[in-house]
Motif scaffolding. Structure first.
Motif, PDB file in Angstrom:
ATOM      1  N   SER A 642      67.610  16.427  36.803  1.00 37.81           N
ATOM      2  CA  SER A 642      67.258  17.014  38.140  1.00 37.81           C
ATOM      3  C   SER A 642      67.391  18.709  38.010  1.00 37.81           C
ATOM      4  O   SER A 642      67.625  19.323  37.247  1.00 37.81           O
ATOM      5  CB  SER A 642      68.324  16.753  39.228  1.00 37.81           C
ATOM      6  N   THR A 643      66.600  19.120  39.273  1.00 38.79           N
ATOM      7  CA  THR A 643      66.440  20.354  39.560  1.00 38.79           C
ATOM      8  C   THR A 643      67.754  21.073  39.992  1.00 38.79           C
ATOM      9  O   THR A 643      68.940  20.297  40.021  1.00 38.79           O
ATOM     10  CB  THR A 643      65.331  20.770  40.469  1.00 38.79           C
ATOM     11  N   THR A 644      67.944  22.357  39.716  1.00 33.54           N
ATOM     12  CA  THR A 644      69.197  23.203  40.415  1.00 33.54           C
ATOM     13  C   THR A 644      69.747  22.678  41.648  1.00 33.54           C
ATOM     14  O   THR A 644      70.918  22.470  42.099  1.00 33.54           O
ATOM     15  CB  THR A 644      69.052  24.582  39.994  1.00 33.54           C
ATOM     16  N   ALA A 645      68.581  22.372  42.540  1.00 29.34           N
ATOM     17  CA  ALA A 645      68.846  21.811  43.837  1.00 29.34           C
ATOM     18  C   ALA A 645      69.255  20.465  43.860  1.00 29.34           C
ATOM     19  O   ALA A 645      69.484  20.112  45.229  1.00 29.34           O
ATOM     20  CB  ALA A 645      67.774  22.315  44.666  1.00 29.34           C
ATOM     21  N   GLY A 646      68.963  19.848  42.746  1.00 27.32           N
ATOM     22  CA  GLY A 646      69.637  18.181  42.933  1.00 27.32           C
ATOM     23  C   GLY A 646      68.304  17.362  43.170  1.00 27.32           C
ATOM     24  O   GLY A 646      68.430  16.280  43.368  1.00 27.32           O
ATOM     25  N   GLU A 647      67.285  18.108  43.207  1.00 28.57           N
ATOM     26  CA  GLU A 647      65.891  17.363  43.287  1.00 28.57           C
ATOM     27  C   GLU A 647      65.703  16.377  42.139  1.00 28.57           C
ATOM     28  O   GLU A 647      65.543  16.884  41.096  1.00 28.57           O
ATOM     29  CB  GLU A 647      64.691  18.395  43.660  1.00 28.57           C
ATOM     30  N   PRO A 648      65.345  15.168  42.175  1.00 32.91           N
ATOM     31  CA  PRO A 648      65.092  14.338  41.228  1.00 32.91           C
ATOM     32  C   PRO A 648      63.953  14.504  40.352  1.00 32.91           C
ATOM     33  O   PRO A 648      62.875  15.143  41.023  1.00 32.91           O
ATOM     34  CB  PRO A 648      64.879  12.779  41.656  1.00 32.91           C
ATOM     35  N   ARG A 649      63.598  14.335  39.094  1.00 35.68           N
ATOM     36  CA  ARG A 649      62.701  15.014  38.369  1.00 35.68           C
ATOM     37  C   ARG A 649      62.170  13.560  37.440  1.00 35.68           C
ATOM     38  O   ARG A 649      63.010  13.105  37.170  1.00 35.68           O
ATOM     39  CB  ARG A 649      62.765  16.137  37.515  1.00 35.68           C
ATOM     40  N   LEU A 650      60.959  13.430  37.132  1.00 39.26           N
ATOM     41  CA  LEU A 650      60.462  12.383  36.226  1.00 39.26           C
ATOM     42  C   LEU A 650      59.887  13.132  35.077  1.00 39.26           C
ATOM     43  O   LEU A 650      59.265  14.082  35.156  1.00 39.26           O
ATOM     44  CB  LEU A 650      59.207  11.781  36.984  1.00 39.26           C
ATOM     45  N   ARG A 651      59.607  12.342  34.147  1.00 40.25           N
ATOM     46  CA  ARG A 651      58.982  12.787  32.784  1.00 40.25           C
ATOM     47  C   ARG A 651      58.144  11.602  32.316  1.00 40.25           C
ATOM     48  O   ARG A 651      58.288  10.738  32.188  1.00 40.25           O
ATOM     49  CB  ARG A 651      59.937  12.942  31.762  1.00 40.25           C
ATOM     50  N   ALA A 652      56.864  12.128  32.013  1.00 40.51           N
ATOM     51  CA  ALA A 652      55.649  11.043  31.379  1.00 40.51           C
ATOM     52  C   ALA A 652      55.361  11.748  29.985  1.00 40.51           C
ATOM     53  O   ALA A 652      55.414  12.866  29.684  1.00 40.51           O
ATOM     54  CB  ALA A 652      54.554  11.372  32.361  1.00 40.51           C
ATOM     55  N   VAL A 653      55.164  10.805  29.226  1.00 39.44           N
ATOM     56  CA  VAL A 653      54.836  11.104  27.714  1.00 39.44           C
ATOM     57  C   VAL A 653      53.499  10.866  27.607  1.00 39.44           C
ATOM     58  O   VAL A 653      52.872   9.793  27.847  1.00 39.44           O
ATOM     59  CB  VAL A 653      55.663  10.352  26.775  1.00 39.44           C
ATOM     60  N   ILE A 654      52.607  11.704  27.168  1.00 39.45           N
ATOM     61  CA  ILE A 654      51.110  11.572  26.763  1.00 39.45           C
ATOM     62  C   ILE A 654      51.105  11.532  25.217  1.00 39.45           C
ATOM     63  O   ILE A 654      51.694  12.297  24.618  1.00 39.45           O
ATOM     64  CB  ILE A 654      50.237  12.785  27.397  1.00 39.45           C
ATOM     65  N   ARG A 655      50.370  10.571  24.790  1.00 38.30           N
ATOM     66  CA  ARG A 655      50.210  10.131  23.523  1.00 38.30           C
ATOM     67  C   ARG A 655      48.664   9.980  23.250  1.00 38.30           C
ATOM     68  O   ARG A 655      48.093   8.976  23.651  1.00 38.30           O
ATOM     69  CB  ARG A 655      51.254   9.023  23.061  1.00 38.30           C
TER      70      ARG A 655
END
Length: 692
Positions: A642-655
């Protein structure tokens, strides 16, 4: 008497004569200053007659501005405004810093803004490093300004103006000493001859246990200097750097190399950088940022222990020092040496594809240097070895330590620092939890009560919630507890610890027990007589793509510190293939098998990967704008930090397949430029991340 009319100048002159003397002098002084100002402005406005256009790379991180801009070169600055110098220019409503990367005869644009000033006449951005910065930015889909910020340290004006002592002549190249140092590593002799003759050989080097790798690298550097060329060596941390510094001084002579380290302080770091950029020395050694050092007439690049994550830059665009050096080797046509006690899959790929020649110890040398044995993990085998009731070190290891202490120091490597990293019920093995927040309990010392690792609550009267027991055991203990056990088992023997916050660089060659965490193992004078690797199962429990490879690298580095003829005992499961590779000292074979398995799973290095991490909305925008190459695929997204403000983050993988790597880099770079121009929310893009 007829009157004579006066003209305006005569009237002004007459009026001036009527002024008091002091006022008259001030008026004249003011007019002189105004005339000087007009003359200076006229001179500043005059443009240089030769190459009047400067192409300036401004220090702005926005991807859509990642290109040189044309500025007019005033005649007064013509001699100082050379490629590579720092300048101040007007960009939009403010003045910004930049570097001149070229001078030109003409520009496609009219009415160019002039350079504001030349900050320093020092040419700190050489043409080779400028070209390298462009290649690195393209390779990692980043901004060139961010790469140059990694390559060129901040200016230190007083250091720049100070006189620097002349460099004394170095020691002559001793070919016989170099061949003797590399003896047993084949075909190292041919590699050295090729270097000394001005060639550009490329090699992946697997060092035998007990090898003084710093000494061998210094001899390879000396061979390069003998051909009239320079060398650049990059190592992971300050311990490796201190060892290499001593070896370079011994082989090359005093003052023949520069040491580039971020923790040296701004003045010292810039002083050493200037020694390299001015050509006072032709050898530079350092940590990851030194991969950009402006070594003149570069003939050899070396990276040691390329699997260490310290070599991966933590700032955008996140380049890896190994890949930066390999790019330099390609662009500047230099020799390259990738070495280590272990072998990464990427280094193995260089040898498998024929890009580099393999240098490895002969079987006779590998066997004579060290004897490696495995003893089973006796954590639950109390009947077979009652000693483990009070110590997790098996009896066999105690016997090896006792014998080895007669000749010198012994190293114990443990994965965890502290006293007891986790606690469990002594009766049912249920993990001990805090009664206030359910966090894990741990011990800070032998006489302190359990403390929560989350809220710091002191659990003075703990009881197991599963069976009601009151006893505690430590399934994972740190180096402090291990040192305490060794002190009880070997009274009268000196016991030392080395861990984060209190890392020892070296220890004497006298009998002693050294307990160190991974990466903090000090170098013993003359080498360790024995090395004991504890809790090997803990390293193999990480959910990571490189779990086995990283574990083997860390064990190999510890085993590499043993003196020739020493012993290494591994406490672990003998059936594990990764431990068998350590016993046979066959790290290259393990890398080949790992590469084959990754190829079947379409993982690097057979494929090229990139990750995009952002908030859900920003990630969705990025994936929509990304022009994915044909044959590529998107994996995820999945939750990330998450960000420092607690906002959720997502991750995508490009292959994508490896053959489409350049297309992927181009697509990601274009994505960055589009997002920057539209001022969209930032995303984090990492090409070939070291971990997943």
């Amino acid at each position: 008497m007829s009157s004579v009319s006066r003209g305006p100048n005569q009237a002004a002159g007459a009026a001036e004569l009527e002024l008091p003397g002091l006022v008259r002098d001030r008026v004249k002084e003011g007019r002189a200053k105004a005339a000087a100002t007009r003359a200076r402005k006229a001179a500043d406005a005059e443009i240089a007659s030769v190459d009047p256009v400067a192409k300036v790379l401004v220090d702005l991180p926005m991807a859509h501005l990642d290109r040189p801009f044309d500025y007019a070169v005033p005649a007064a600055m013509a001699e100082e405004a050379l490629p590579g110098v720092r300048v101040k220019v007007r960009f939009g409503p403010k003045d910004v810093d930049g570097f001149i990367v070229a001078r030109a005869e003409a520009s496609e644009h009219a009415n160019l803004q002039p350079l504001k000033r030349v900050v320093s006449p020092e040419q700190v951005l050489t043409p080779a490093v400028a070209a390298l910065s462009e290649s690195v930015a393209r390779r990692y889909a980043g901004a060139r300004a961010d790469v140059i910020r990694l390559a060129v340290p901040p200016r230190h004006a007083s250091t720049e103006k100070a006189e620097q002592a002349a460099t004394s002549p170095g020691l002559p190249y001793d070919a016989e000493a170099a061949s003797a140092a590399w003896s047993g590593h084949e075909p190292a002799a041919a590699f050295l001859r090729h270097l000394a003759s001005g060639g550009a050989p490329r090699a992946v080097w697997h060092a035998a246990a007990g090898t003084d790798h710093a000494d061998l690298i210094a001899h390879a550097t000396a061979a390069t200097l003998a051909s009239g060329r320079g060398a650049l060596v990059v190592v992971p941390d300050w311990k490796d750097l201190a060892r290499l510094d001593a070896a370079m001084t011994k082989v090359l002579g005093e003052g023949q190399h520069a040491v580039l380290a971020a923790d040296a302080g701004p003045a010292q770091r810039y002083r050493e950088f200037l020694r390299v950029s001015r050509g006072q020395v032709r050898v530079a050694i350092g940590t990851r940022a030194a991969a950009f050092a402006p070594v003149r007439d570069l003939g050899l690049v070396v990276v040691w222990d390329d699997g260490d994550d310290l070599l991966a830059e933590q700032r955008s665009p996140y380049p890896h020092a190994r890949d930066v050096l390999l790019l330099r080797a390609e662009q500047e046509r230099t020799a390259a040496l990738v070495g280590g006690f272990a072998r990464t899959v990427e280094a193995g790929f260089l040898a498998e594809t024929g890009w580099a020649q393999e240098i490895r110890p002969t079987r006779a040398l590998a066997r004579s240097r060290v004897s490696i044995e495995i003893t089973g993990d006796t954590d639950f085998d109390l009947e077979k070895d009652p000693l483990t009731r009070t110590s997790r070190v098996p009896r066999e290891a105690h016997e090896i330590i006792r014998v080895a202490l007669a000749d010198g120091p012994v190293l114990l490597q443990t994965p965890r620092r502290g006293y007891a990293a986790s606690l469990a019920c002594d009766r049912c093995r249920t993990p001990a939890r805090c009664s206030a927040c359910q966090g894990p309990l741990r011990l800070g010392g032998p006489a302190t009560p359990p403390t929560c690792g989350w809220c710091a609550h002191v659990e003075a009267a703990w009881a197991c919630g599963a069976c009601g027991g009151f006893g505690l055991r430590a399934p994972i203990i740190g180096e402090a507890r291990t040192a305490e056990e060794m002190g009880r088992s070997f009274p009268g023997v000196r016991v030392m610890t080395s861990s984060a916050g209190a890392v020892k660089q070296t220890v004497p060659g006298a009998p002693a027990i050294v307990v160190a965490t991974i990466g903090a193992e000090p170098v013993a004078e003359g080498g360790y007589t024995a090395v004991l690797l504890l809790d090997t199962w803990l390293l193999l429990g990480r959910p990571d793509l490189r779990t086995d490879e990283e574990a083997l690298r860390r064990w190999s580095n510890a085993a590499g510190l043993v003196r020739p003829g020493g012993r290494v005992l591994v406490v672990g499961d003998p059936a594990l293939s990764v431990l068998q590779a350590l016993v046979r000292w066959d790290q290259p074979g393990f890398a080949r098998r790992e590469a084959s398995a990754r190829q079947e799973a379409h993982l690097p290095p057979a494929s090229r990967l990139a990750t995009i991490t952002a908030t859900p909305g920003a990630l969705d925008d990025a994936l929509t704008l990304l022009a994915l190459p044909s044959g590529g695929e998107i994996l995820g997204p999945v939750p990330a930090e998450s960000t420092t403000a607690g906002e959720p983050r997502l991750r995508a993988v490009i292959r994508v397949p490896r053959s489409l790597g350049a297309e992927l880099n181009g697509a990601l770079g274009e994505l960055q430029r589009v997002r920057s121009a539209r001022k969209l929310d930032p995303v984090r893009i990492q090409v070939d991340p070291p971990t997943l």
